[in-house]
Design a protein around this motif. Structure first.
Motif, PDB file in Angstrom:
ATOM      1  N   SER A  39      -1.579   4.027 -10.778  1.00 29.76           N
ATOM      2  CA  SER A  39      -2.806   3.633 -10.087  1.00 29.76           C
ATOM      3  C   SER A  39      -2.751   4.100  -8.649  1.00 29.76           C
ATOM      4  N   PHE A  40      -3.952   4.256  -8.056  1.00 31.94           N
ATOM      5  CA  PHE A  40      -4.089   4.656  -6.666  1.00 31.94           C
ATOM      6  C   PHE A  40      -5.101   3.729  -6.009  1.00 31.94           C
ATOM      7  N   ASP A  41      -4.826   3.321  -4.777  1.00 33.71           N
ATOM      8  CA  ASP A  41      -5.724   2.474  -3.996  1.00 33.71           C
ATOM      9  C   ASP A  41      -6.214   3.286  -2.800  1.00 33.71           C
ATOM     10  N   ILE A  42      -7.527   3.504  -2.726  1.00 33.40           N
ATOM     11  CA  ILE A  42      -8.115   4.235  -1.624  1.00 33.40           C
ATOM     12  C   ILE A  42      -9.342   3.474  -1.150  1.00 33.40           C
ATOM     13  N   ALA A  43      -9.843   3.855   0.021  1.00 35.59           N
ATOM     14  CA  ALA A  43     -11.025   3.235   0.591  1.00 35.59           C
ATOM     15  C   ALA A  43     -12.234   4.144   0.395  1.00 35.59           C
ATOM     16  N   VAL A  44     -13.408   3.576   0.614  1.00 34.78           N
ATOM     17  CA  VAL A  44     -14.639   4.358   0.490  1.00 34.78           C
ATOM     18  C   VAL A  44     -14.640   5.437   1.567  1.00 34.78           C
TER      19      VAL A  44
END
Length: 475
Positions: A39-44
């Motif tokens: 999984s990867f967590d990024i912002a808008v």
């Protein structure tokens, strides 16, 4: 050269990369592939480059409104560029040399990233619904997660095209977008949720009453002169040779100084009264409530009030009066408690009573306040200033004569009365835990002094010589 993956009508972004990829190696031909993160967590609006191990053949994005991919060709092996578009969660599938890889992309707003941090619950946006999971160390971190979830569903527009909009009623938002979405909170707070509040309610009452009245009567040689307090003279008889006067005392409950001289035909009565009454009412309730729940206390009573109904019927309703308290504790952290408290003091007022169906119903005089404070475990605060003061002054006098200095005191009556009540409330909250299972319970009042199957007759017959002051109880 970079090529963006195009979205198909079903919401699945698919790009065929055979034209740019090197000739694919056969699966299982000894090519060592580096595993991609799950999984990867990024912002808008954030971009992140993901390396790949082999030649790309296809890339698919589950929800293009959440994230998009760009295929970067820098050498014979391609690369992936993730771009966050909207708050939510989606899957990205990659085919490398005929091997399929799948990983999850979580996109959050920049505001949510600033609010969330170590110790806060996790927030995930699925369509138009935000789900809060995990545990918070205190209420402040929990509120930050709630604010991040609300901002994320508002920014996602209920998931955009093809997303399921939660809405306030849990209905499907369809393709409409917009709306506030739904926040599902399944998180916990790592604090004790039971609060014990020790309350001391003290009401101090003071009444001051001062009255003075004077009666004077003089008779000489058939001439009579008198000064009587208003309404104190009941009858008078005037004859040819004498005058008889009957009068009541100006103040029946006062100290009366009487002077009379039959020789000189003189009679005088001076009434003086001064009263000071002090009263102190104390209540010490202990209330226990869960965090976020309310508890109440009332020391007083209920008065029946007749209420006229149809067809001449009369119903009875009960109105509460006395010293009441309502409070709602909220545990912020293991050492901080927010307490919303609403004290009230009311009493019956018979001077303003009304008559309903032939029954005199007194009015209720009420003093009420509401406040919110933040305290530590075991700290106290005082609510004061609930003062009710009534002052009444009445002067009855003879016109002109009552206004004369010194002498005017014999021609008037003074009544001065002041009632003062002050209510003080002291509140002390504590974080408590229930007793452990099978723990020894404390003794109840009078339990140690009670005698089971006691010799009652010995106390009855022994009188003062018996050891027990009351049959069945030890001293």
């Amino acid at each position: 050269m970079a090529v963006a993956a195009s979205a198909c009508a079903s919401g699945l972004a698919l790009a065929t990369l055979a034209a740019w990829a090197a000739p694919p190696a056969r699966a299982g031909a000894g090519v060592a592939l580096e595993p991609l993160p799950s999984s990867f967590d990024i912002a808008v609006g954030e971009q992140r480059t993901l390396p790949v191990n082999g030649a790309l053949t296809r890339v698919a994005v589950g929800d293009p409104s959440v994230a998009d991919v760009l295929v970067i060709r820098g050498d014979r092996r391609g690369g992936l560029l993730l771009v966050g578009k909207g708050a939510g969660t989606t899957n990205v599938m990659v085919w490398e040399n005929g091997v399929q890889r799948t990983f999850t992309v979580n996109v959050t707003t920049n505001a949510a990233r600033a609010l969330l941090g170590p110790g806060t619950p996790d927030v995930k946006v699925l369509g138009g619904t935000a789900i809060i999971t995990g545990s918070a160390a205190n209420m402040e971190q929990h509120q930050r997660a709630v604010a991040a979830a609300q901002g994320s569903v508002a920014a996602s527009g209920n998931g955009g095209k093809g997303g399921k909009g939660g809405g306030k009623d849990g209905q499907d938002g369809g393709d409409a977008g917009g709306g506030d979405g739904t926040v599902l909170d399944n998180s916990t707070i790592a604090t004790r949720s039971v609060v014990q509040v020790d309350v001391r309610v003290v009401e101090f009452s003071r009444t001051v009453l001062k009255e003075i009245g004077f009666n004077f009567f003089r008779q000489n040689n058939g001439f009579s002169f008198g000064s009587f307090t208003p309404t104190s003279l009941t009858s008078s008889t005037v004859g040819s040779s004498s005058t008889t006067v009957q009068s009541t005392l100006p103040i029946s409950s006062a100290f009366n100084l009487v002077f009379s001289s039959a020789t000189h035909g003189l009679f005088a009565d001076l009434s003086l009264m001064e009263t000071n009454n002090l009263a102190r009412v104390l209540a010490e309730p202990t209330l226990v409530a869960l965090s976020g729940q309310s508890a109440s206390f009332l020391a007083g009573g209920e008065i029946p009030v007749p209420v006229p109904q149809a067809l001449g019927a009369t119903a009875i309703e009960y109105k509460s009066y006395g010293i009441g308290l309502s409070l709602t504790p909220t545990v912020l952290s293991p050492q901080r408690i927010a307490l919303k408290i609403a004290p009230e003091a009311s009493q019956l007022d018979f001077s303003n009573a009304v008559t309903i169906s032939g029954v005199s119903v007194p009015a209720i005089t009420t003093r009420r306040t509401e406040t919110t404070v933040e305290l530590g475990d075991g700290e106290s605060f005082v609510i004061g200033g609930l003062i009710d003061r009534e002052t009444a002054s009445n002067v009855n006098k003879v016109p002109l004569l009552g206004d004369l200095p010194v002498i005017g005191a014999f021609f008037k009556q003074l009544n001065y009365q002041q009632n003062e009540k002050e209510l003080v409330i002291v509140v002390t909250p504590h974080l408590v835990s229930p007793l452990a299972k099978d723990a020894k319970l404390p003794t109840t009042p009078g339990e140690l002094a009670e005698q089971r199957n006691a010799p009652v007759w010995r106390s009855l017959l022994g009188g003062a010589a018996a050891r027990e002051p009351v049959p069945g109880f030890s001293p």
